[in-house]
Design an enzyme around this catalytic site. Structure first.
Site, mmCIF file in Angstrom:
data_model
loop_
_atom_site.group_PDB
_atom_site.id
_atom_site.type_symbol
_atom_site.label_atom_id
_atom_site.label_comp_id
_atom_site.label_asym_id
_atom_site.label_seq_id
_atom_site.Cartn_x
_atom_site.Cartn_y
_atom_site.Cartn_z
ATOM 1 N N ASP A 239 0.843 -1.202 0.000
ATOM 2 C CA ASP A 239 0.000 0.000 0.000
ATOM 3 C C ASP A 239 0.874 1.246 0.000
ATOM 4 O O ASP A 239 0.583 2.225 0.674
ATOM 5 C CB ASP A 239 -0.938 -0.009 1.218
ATOM 6 C CG ASP A 239 -2.088 0.980 1.068
ATOM 7 O OD1 ASP A 239 -2.384 1.381 -0.080
ATOM 8 O OD2 ASP A 239 -2.698 1.352 2.084
ATOM 9 N N LYS B 177 2.677 2.847 -6.025
ATOM 10 C CA LYS B 177 2.207 1.761 -6.887
ATOM 11 C C LYS B 177 3.282 1.321 -7.885
ATOM 12 O O LYS B 177 3.334 0.140 -8.257
ATOM 13 C CB LYS B 177 0.929 2.169 -7.623
ATOM 14 C CG LYS B 177 -0.121 2.864 -6.748
ATOM 15 C CD LYS B 177 -0.380 2.147 -5.424
ATOM 16 C CE LYS B 177 -1.210 3.009 -4.487
ATOM 17 N NZ LYS B 177 -1.284 2.465 -3.122
ATOM 18 N N GLU C 147 -10.797 4.959 -0.733
ATOM 19 C CA GLU C 147 -11.166 5.179 0.662
ATOM 20 C C GLU C 147 -12.062 6.400 0.851
ATOM 21 O O GLU C 147 -11.755 7.485 0.355
ATOM 22 C CB GLU C 147 -9.897 5.344 1.498
ATOM 23 C CG GLU C 147 -8.992 4.133 1.490
ATOM 24 C CD GLU C 147 -8.132 3.975 0.250
ATOM 25 O OE1 GLU C 147 -7.529 2.899 0.077
ATOM 26 O OE2 GLU C 147 -8.083 4.925 -0.544
ATOM 27 N N ASP D 11 -3.331 -3.076 -2.471
ATOM 28 C CA ASP D 11 -4.447 -2.134 -2.441
ATOM 29 C C ASP D 11 -4.308 -1.139 -3.594
ATOM 30 O O ASP D 11 -3.231 -0.931 -4.145
ATOM 31 C CB ASP D 11 -4.461 -1.392 -1.106
ATOM 32 C CG ASP D 11 -5.787 -0.696 -0.853
ATOM 33 O OD1 ASP D 11 -6.772 -0.986 -1.570
ATOM 34 O OD2 ASP D 11 -5.858 0.143 0.065
ATOM 35 N N ASN D 12 -5.437 -0.533 -3.964
ATOM 36 C CA ASN D 12 -5.481 0.522 -4.983
ATOM 37 C C ASN D 12 -4.918 0.070 -6.327
ATOM 38 O O ASN D 12 -3.956 0.637 -6.851
ATOM 39 C CB ASN D 12 -4.723 1.768 -4.505
ATOM 40 C CG ASN D 12 -5.229 2.309 -3.185
ATOM 41 O OD1 ASN D 12 -4.454 2.512 -2.265
ATOM 42 N ND2 ASN D 12 -6.530 2.530 -3.065
#
Length: 257
Positions: free
Chosen positions: A165, A168, A224, A193-194
């Site tokens: 997280d 990226k 989020e 995540d993401n």
């Protein structure tokens, strides 16, 4: 990151809100958002109560300033993963931010679990440490400050769960270093995540889906504290590689929320 996607109608309200908050903070010379959130926790949360700490961070994110924490909608996913790892699980988290995910994982996994949380930002590390301490979970979480690529190359042992997280663009390289170091084994779970269209870490997604080392599952979610589409990738490490299936799509299940 696909910055232009933040101008899409589905994300425009979120973009305008967070941009205006950033401009106001800059004009007021406010401290970093992680510091603001940690002060809010210190003022409003109950000491020794992980749920209170998480709910207070949620309140700050909704009422004061948006936070790029995991957020409550992915809580069920964390609980689900807790059932798939041993009670004394070792967890590697890349990206501490304000400690939200560390508090969530430590409180969900239980007192025998151990989490190593890494972040390049010294301020974020200190804020995360304070929030974990407020939650009464300091004995379960170790924070290390520094670049993920350098820190990962010094780690030893086996991790049952890896939570990505951070930046990226680093997902793929850091995961490959984790593999080379032998930090994960058969059944280890890697959660990224993401990974939706806005953040789009395509090199990472192509690698885990096609390298033959992982069984992958794609969970639709939202960014989020918003309704902006996003996703989480769950990759379970195999005991041995299998033939790549570059044309095969990963399992795509219901939203993580």
């Amino acid at each position: 990151m696909q910055w232009w996607r933040f101008l899409h109608p589905s994300a425009l309200v979120f973009t305008l809100k967070t941009s205006s908050q950033a401009l106001i903070d800059k004009a007021r010379q406010a401290p970093p958002r992680t510091v603001q959130a940690t002060r809010f926790v210190a003022e409003h949360a109950r000491s020794g109560d992980p749920l209170s700490v998480l709910q207070t961070l949620d309140r700050f994110a909704r009422e004061e300033r948006w936070l790029m924490s995991v957020g409550p909608d992915k809580g069920p996913l964390i609980a689900e993963l807790a059932e798939r790892v041993p009670p004394d699980a070792r967890v590697l988290e890349l990206g501490s931010y304000c400690g939200y995910s560390a508090v969530m994982m430590a409180s969900t996994l239980g007192p025998q679990a151990n989490i190593i949380s890494v972040d390049i930002d010294a301020t974020a590390i200190e804020c995360a440490r304070q929030n974990v301490e407020m939650a009464g979970l300091s004995s379960q979480v170790t924070f290390i400050q520094g670049p993920s690529s350098r820190i990962v190359s010094t780690l030893t042992g086996h991790f049952d769960l890896v939570f990505l997280d951070h930046w990226k663009d680093l997902y793929k390289d850091d995961l490959q270093t984790i593999e080379e170091r032998g930090l994960i084994g058969s059944g280890s779970i890697v959660v990224a995540d993401n990974v939706g269209e806005i953040f789009a870490p395509q090199k990472f997604l192509e690698y885990v889906r096609n390298c033959g080392l992982y069984d992958c599952e794609h969970r639709r979610a939202t960014i989020e504290y918003t309704q902006v589409p996003d996703a989480v990738e769950i990759a379970v490490y195999r005991s041995a590689p299998v033939e790549s299936k570059s044309q095969a799509a990963p399992n795509d299940t219901s939203p993580a929320a």
